[in-house]
Design a protein around this motif. Structure first.
Motif, PDB file in Angstrom:
ATOM      1  N   GLY A 219      -9.308 -12.729  10.532  1.00  0.00           N
ATOM      2  CA  GLY A 219     -10.155 -11.723   9.899  1.00  0.00           C
ATOM      3  C   GLY A 219      -9.540 -10.345   9.802  1.00  0.00           C
ATOM      4  N   LEU A 220      -8.229 -10.212  10.024  1.00  0.00           N
ATOM      5  CA  LEU A 220      -7.591  -8.905   9.887  1.00  0.00           C
ATOM      6  C   LEU A 220      -7.600  -8.462   8.432  1.00  0.00           C
ATOM      7  CD1 LEU A 220      -4.469  -9.247  12.220  1.00  0.00           C
ATOM      8  CD2 LEU A 220      -6.625  -8.111  12.715  1.00  0.00           C
ATOM      9  N   SER A 221      -7.691  -7.172   8.228  1.00  0.00           N
ATOM     10  CA  SER A 221      -7.664  -6.636   6.866  1.00  0.00           C
ATOM     11  C   SER A 221      -6.300  -6.872   6.240  1.00  0.00           C
ATOM     12  CB  SER A 221      -7.984  -5.146   6.879  1.00  0.00           C
ATOM     13  OG  SER A 221      -6.968  -4.424   7.572  1.00  0.00           O
ATOM     14  N   GLU A 222      -6.269  -6.858   4.904  1.00  0.00           N
ATOM     15  CA  GLU A 222      -5.006  -7.102   4.204  1.00  0.00           C
ATOM     16  C   GLU A 222      -3.979  -6.017   4.512  1.00  0.00           C
ATOM     17  OE1 GLU A 222      -2.470  -9.426   1.908  1.00  0.00           O
ATOM     18  OE2 GLU A 222      -4.445  -9.828   2.793  1.00  0.00           O
ATOM     19  N   ASN A 223      -4.436  -4.782   4.638  1.00  0.00           N
ATOM     20  CA  ASN A 223      -3.506  -3.695   4.981  1.00  0.00           C
ATOM     21  C   ASN A 223      -2.887  -3.913   6.358  1.00  0.00           C
ATOM     22  OD1 ASN A 223      -3.807  -2.279   2.596  1.00  0.00           O
ATOM     23  ND2 ASN A 223      -5.500  -1.022   3.377  1.00  0.00           N
ATOM     24  N   ALA A 224      -3.685  -4.378   7.310  1.00  0.00           N
ATOM     25  CA  ALA A 224      -3.156  -4.645   8.651  1.00  0.00           C
ATOM     26  C   ALA A 224      -2.161  -5.803   8.615  1.00  0.00           C
ATOM     27  CB  ALA A 224      -4.296  -4.952   9.615  1.00  0.00           C
TER      28      ALA A 224
END
Length: 312
Positions: A219-224
């Protein structure tokens, strides 16, 4: 620590080769270098005196030992045309070349990393195609072709930046940076194009790895995912390329400094060659060669530091 010491020791034979090749330079020149330095009207007495001054009347092995002795003592000889020590002439020009090369390198990295990341995350879309087209244009325009175009547009037509030269107060002065912009862009454009393609390729490989899919599944953001996980790993092989390209920039500085009348080491080499000042040519090439060796060593040590698999 042992691997670092080993790498440093392995650099010593490279330094020996560089110094030896620079020494042989004056002996590989067709004809008599002393005759060429003095011109056709020189008398035999003048030729003999200058040959004795340079030690060229000694056996080659003795000359070689003397050259190493002088280099180790920081004595690169004396410029016959400028009537000054070669070391002093190099020390006054060397900072300008380093400023220009580092500026072009930083500019290339600052342009390439975001462009390469954008192209990889937008693969097949118009952003990717635009970045590919711009990088192709950057590869198609070498510095000797791009430099005059930049001068015509930004100096002559628009009058925004100086045509040539460098500020006597240095680049940190109020107007000093303006003299550095055009030559840095001319040198850094092709580097940015090369690095952009490499960053894109490296990012595409990392984005397809299992740990990236795991990060997204958590579930990490795409930026991360892109900037915290993929980008640091993608930049590891780029470090080696950046070190190698630094040497290419040093070689390209000779052309760029001539175009923009930048008072660096490259322009000094051109002046020394045209005036047949072989001691100055030898010293300048030795400084460039040793700088390249040092940068490669630092690049290798940096690569070992950021890549845990290379540590030993």
């Amino acid at each position: 620590m042992r691997s670092i010491l080993t790498r440093v020791l392995l650099t010593l034979p490279v330094v020996w080769v560089v110094v030896s090749l620079v020494f042989l330079l004056i002996h590989l020149v067709p004809g008599d270098p002393i005759q060429q330095m003095l011109g056709e009207g020189a008398t035999s007495a003048d030729i003999s005196a200058l040959r004795h001054q340079y030690g060229l009347d000694l056996p080659l092995r003795i000359q070689y030992l003397h050259y190493w002795r002088d280099v180790l003592h920081g004595d690169f000889g004396r410029s016959i045309r400028l009537n000054d020590s070669v070391l002093h002439l190099i020390s006054t020009r060397y900072p300008y070349t380093i400023q220009l090369t580092v500026s072009a390198l930083v500019l290339g990295i600052l342009l390439a990393v975001p462009a390469g990341v954008l192209a990889s995350t937008r693969r097949g879309r118009w952003q990717d195609q635009s970045v590919g087209l711009i990088s192709l244009l950057g590869l198609s325009f070498p510095s000797f072709a791009l430099g005059p175009v930049l001068i015509l547009v930004f100096s002559i037509a628009l009058g925004w930046l100086p045509v040539s030269g460098a500020s006597p107060d240095g680049i940190l002065s109020y107007d000093g940076w303006k003299y550095l912009v055009l030559p840095a862009v001319a040198m850094g454009a092709s580097l940015a194009a090369i690095l952009t393609r490499m960053v894109r390729t490296a990012m595409l490989e990392e984005l397809n790895r299992d740990y990236i899919r795991t990060a997204r599944a958590k579930g990490l953001s795409e930026n991360a995912v892109v900037y915290r996980h993929a980008l640091p790993n993608a930049l590891v092989p780029i470090v080696t390329v950046v070190g190698l390209q630094f040497g290419a920039l040093l070689a390209g500085a000779i052309v760029t400094e001539t175009i923009f009348s930048w008072p660096g080491l490259g322009r000094l080499v051109v002046t020394a060659i045209s005036s047949r000042d072989y001691a100055l040519v030898q010293g300048s090439l030795l400084a460039i060669g040793l700088t390249y060796v040092l940068v490669n060593l630092l690049t290798d040590l940096t690569y070992r530091w950021i890549n845990p698999r290379m540590r030993g």
